[in-house]
Motif scaffolding. Structure first.
Motif, mmCIF file in Angstrom:
data_model
loop_
_atom_site.group_PDB
_atom_site.id
_atom_site.type_symbol
_atom_site.label_atom_id
_atom_site.label_comp_id
_atom_site.label_asym_id
_atom_site.label_seq_id
_atom_site.Cartn_x
_atom_site.Cartn_y
_atom_site.Cartn_z
ATOM 1 N N PRO A 76 0.803 -1.228 0.000
ATOM 2 C CA PRO A 76 0.000 0.000 0.000
ATOM 3 C C PRO A 76 0.828 1.267 0.000
ATOM 4 C CG PRO A 76 -0.892 -1.579 1.562
ATOM 5 C CD PRO A 76 0.432 -2.117 1.117
ATOM 6 N N LYS A 109 3.931 5.497 -3.369
ATOM 7 C CA LYS A 109 2.558 5.780 -3.785
ATOM 8 C C LYS A 109 2.227 7.234 -3.488
ATOM 9 C CE LYS A 109 -2.269 4.412 -2.872
ATOM 10 N NZ LYS A 109 -2.623 4.183 -4.279
ATOM 11 N N ASP A 138 -3.145 9.252 -0.899
ATOM 12 C CA ASP A 138 -4.596 9.409 -0.996
ATOM 13 C C ASP A 138 -5.185 9.058 0.368
ATOM 14 O OD1 ASP A 138 -4.492 6.631 -0.816
ATOM 15 O OD2 ASP A 138 -4.923 6.301 -2.932
ATOM 16 N N GLU A 139 -6.510 8.914 0.443
ATOM 17 C CA GLU A 139 -7.139 8.651 1.741
ATOM 18 C C GLU A 139 -6.638 7.358 2.389
ATOM 19 O OE1 GLU A 139 -10.266 11.057 -0.581
ATOM 20 O OE2 GLU A 139 -8.735 9.531 -0.995
ATOM 21 N N THR A 140 -6.189 6.397 1.575
ATOM 22 C CA THR A 140 -5.794 5.097 2.138
ATOM 23 C C THR A 140 -4.501 5.162 2.941
ATOM 24 O OG1 THR A 140 -4.536 4.423 0.167
ATOM 25 C CG2 THR A 140 -6.911 3.936 0.199
ATOM 26 N N ILE A 141 -3.652 6.148 2.654
ATOM 27 C CA ILE A 141 -2.388 6.256 3.400
ATOM 28 C C ILE A 141 -2.228 7.657 3.991
ATOM 29 C CG2 ILE A 141 -1.202 4.461 2.079
ATOM 30 C CD1 ILE A 141 0.226 6.698 0.529
ATOM 31 N N ASP A 157 -2.788 8.774 6.893
ATOM 32 C CA ASP A 157 -2.357 8.836 8.296
ATOM 33 C C ASP A 157 -1.002 8.188 8.559
ATOM 34 O OD1 ASP A 157 -4.662 10.187 9.112
ATOM 35 O OD2 ASP A 157 -5.787 8.315 9.315
ATOM 36 N N ASP A 188 6.115 4.397 9.385
ATOM 37 C CA ASP A 188 5.725 3.676 8.173
ATOM 38 C C ASP A 188 6.808 3.774 7.099
ATOM 39 O OD1 ASP A 188 2.811 2.822 8.646
ATOM 40 O OD2 ASP A 188 2.793 4.931 9.227
ATOM 41 N N LYS A 226 -9.357 15.654 3.417
ATOM 42 C CA LYS A 226 -8.969 14.342 2.890
ATOM 43 C C LYS A 226 -7.748 13.744 3.579
ATOM 44 C CE LYS A 226 -10.873 15.164 -1.730
ATOM 45 N NZ LYS A 226 -10.583 15.197 -3.189
ATOM 46 N N TYR A 264 -4.596 14.486 3.104
ATOM 47 C CA TYR A 264 -3.351 14.588 2.362
ATOM 48 C C TYR A 264 -3.262 15.945 1.674
ATOM 49 C CZ TYR A 264 -6.178 13.379 -1.771
ATOM 50 O OH TYR A 264 -7.119 13.366 -2.765
ATOM 51 N N TYR A 286 2.246 3.063 -9.861
ATOM 52 C CA TYR A 286 2.264 4.064 -8.788
ATOM 53 C C TYR A 286 2.815 5.402 -9.274
ATOM 54 C CZ TYR A 286 0.932 1.071 -4.822
ATOM 55 O OH TYR A 286 0.248 0.273 -3.930
#
Length: 588
Positions: free
Chosen positions: A224, A281, A284-287, A289, A294, A381, A383, A584
């Motif tokens: 991810p 990557k 976007d909203e998936t990463i 935070d 990380d 969002k 980001y 990506y």
């Protein structure tokens, strides 16, 4: 449009009708763009840049000369008198100094007495204003730096080259094309407003995977957070210890894999290096935070271990570029604290910083105002739109990366030439909001990394314990990671370090293939306590630093193996996900 270029003839009724049409067409274009923005919900700027000076060129006030050409000349003369008055008030010497400033390189600036006076008085005023900042008493270092940056930005913005009425090249072209350049320029500007960034290179010339980032390889892992690219060997044997590159997550990785002639990636592969690249990557909203933990654990450490397992080797060579170099230093300290330092054979740092006490103008964007703005921009969002970061970097070199294109694209109505590096510069990537704010606050502002106040996965980070052999490259004219700031890595690492000072700056100083025979680099093999000591005793070498780095790398471990099996992308335990450069790098 007409091909007449005689500016001395009287203007006819037909001419006035034409200029009136030009005005009307410009207003129509603005209204159409405004209407379209209402439909799409896109923002509309209240003051489009550099266009405020255009209407006076076409509107005849009472008592004005009877033709547009005379009006333009009168405007320039009035501006020249105003500048001269300000110059006398500030006690400047009469204009006369020569300059190589490319903003005023066209002969029209010197051949015409009016524009020659404008040019020279502006330059004298600029020098005086910038010099005054150094004379102001009672300012601390941070406040003076802010004032210097603000003054320079103001001086660059107010250059007479940036305005239609005071730029002889623009006036000449406006008369020759009868305003067609201004209409083309307005169209260019409206496109940029809609796109949210200034166009810096000809559109449609470059495409990632077609003529950029074309070095053959495969994506052999996808998470991810990143894709891992393994490049196809071009030599019968390759170095046993592979190299993995960690590019900055604030940019696209292909700065190191531009056209084949400029590609550091291709050059490495042709040098017999087993090479891997991390492609981050775009956030976007998936990463949104994710944090430092990380990027260190699920990014760099994970990639290192993946490659070790794939090739069945004990260690890898690592490269960290810019902010990824900061993270790489953190990774090395973490591995050392966990007694796992042998996983990394060597570390190369390209224009990277760990100590931000001398970090340059970017520190000006770590204040409370910036943090509040970032909070606002990322609230919905999570980001940050990459165009904001691109605008920040452009501001650091506003004369070249903003005003140059205002003149060329908007005033002259030209299209910028194709340039692969500026195509990359405009290819923005989104940033995780929480981590981006933490990076600025904890590192740039509080300098916590060298203070021992950073932890990763509960482990305290101590850079002074890092003994991994390091190759540290800095750019002599780098305005993003100044060489005196990069040098400070030498003060904190305890291992065998090699410092190299390259010609040029943050990008061109790194992307400098040997075949180009450009710039030079400096080395000093005697122990040096400071950058000044290094420079005093440095030996200059012509051309690229890449061969010096390759020799250093092979000196760390020169063993080779046959390029077969897992050394071929997709033929080991990790099967190919897709061809390089992967998806990506193309996501927005």
């Amino acid at each position: 449009m007409t091909d007449k270029t005689d500016t001395d003839r009287p203007q006819t009724l037909e001419d006035w009708q034409h200029w009136t049409w030009v005005m009307g067409r410009a207003q129509q274009m603005l209204l159409e763009a405004w209407a379209q923005s209402l439909k799409t919900g896109a923002p509309w700027p209240t003051s489009p840049p550099a266009w405020g000076a255009f209407p006076p060129a076409f509107v005849a006030p009472p008592g004005a000369p009877a033709d547009p050409t005379s009006m333009m000349s009168a405007g320039a003369e009035a501006w020249a008198k105003g500048l001269d008055t300000w110059g006398r008030m500030m006690g400047l010497n009469p204009p006369g100094a020569e300059t190589r400033d490319r903003r005023f390189a066209a002969p029209e600036w010197s051949d015409n007495p009016v524009f020659d006076q404008i040019r020279q008085t502006y330059l004298a005023l600029s020098d005086r204003l910038l010099g005054t900042v150094d004379e102001v008493e009672g300012l601390d270092q941070e406040s003076r730096a802010r004032l210097q940056f603000a003054t320079k930005s103001f001086v660059d913005a107010m250059s007479p080259s940036n305005f239609a009425l005071t730029n002889p090249q623009v006036l000449k072209k406006t008369i020759e094309t009868r305003g067609e350049n201004l209409l083309k320029g307005l169209a260019n500007m409206l496109k940029d407003v809609a796109a949210g960034q200034v166009t810096q290179t000809k559109q449609g010339v470059f495409e990632v995977g077609k003529n950029l980032a074309t070095t053959p390889g495969k994506v052999v892992k996808e998470t991810p957070l990143y894709q891992l690219i393994q490049y196809t060997p071009t030599t019968d044997k390759v170095l046993k210890t592979p190299v993995v590159i960690f590019p900055p997550w604030i940019n696209r990785f292909y700065i190191l894999d531009l056209t084949p002639e400029k590609s550091f990636v291709k050059w490495c592969v042709d040098e017999g290096i087993s090479l891997f690249m991390v492609s981050w990557k775009s956030a976007d909203e998936t990463i949104a935070d994710i944090t430092l933990d990380d990027y260190v654990l699920r990014g760099q450490v994970d990639a290192i271990d993946t490659i070790r397992d794939l090739l069945d080797v004990e260690s890898v060579h690592t490269i960290g570029y810019c902010v990824a170099g900061t993270t790489l230093a953190t990774t090395l300290a973490l591995l050392d604290a966990r007694k796992q330092q042998d996983r990394v054979k060597s570390a190369t740092f390209l224009t990277a910083q760990v100590d931000f006490s001398l970090a340059g103008d970017l520190k000006l964007f770590a204040g409370e105002e910036t943090m509040a703005l970032l909070e606002q921009l990322t609230a919905e969002k999570g980001y940050l739109d990459g165009r904001y970061m691109a605008a920040t970097f452009n501001l650091l070199r506003g004369r070249d990366l903003i005003w140059n294109y205002v003149v060329n694209n908007y005033l002259l109505g030209e299209e910028p030439p194709p340039f692969d590096l500026l195509q990359w510069n405009s290819d923005t990537t989104n940033l995780p909001g929480k981590w981006h704010r933490a990076y600025l606050e904890d590192l740039y502002k509080a300098n916590k990394l060298v203070a021992g106040e950073i932890t990763v996965d509960g482990t305290a980070i101590d850079l002074s314990r890092v003994k991994t052999p390091a190759y540290i490259q800095a750019g002599r004219e780098d305005h993003i990671a100044p060489p005196e700031s990069v040098w400070k890595i030498m003060d904190h690492f305890a291992g065998d370090n090699r410092f190299v000072l390259a010609g040029s700056g943050h990008i061109a100083g790194v992307v400098n293939p040997p075949s180009a025979q450009k710039y030079c680099y400096w080395v000093n093999d005697t122990p040096c306590g400071t950058l000044a000591d290094f420079i005093d005793g440095a030996e200059q070498h012509k051309g690229s630093w890449w061969p010096d780095w390759a020799r250093w790398l092979k000196a760390q471990d020169g063993a080779t193996v046959v390029a077969k099996g897992a050394r071929i992308p997709g033929e080991g335990r990790l099967k190919a996900v897709e061809d390089a450069p992967g998806r990506y790098v193309k996501e927005r």
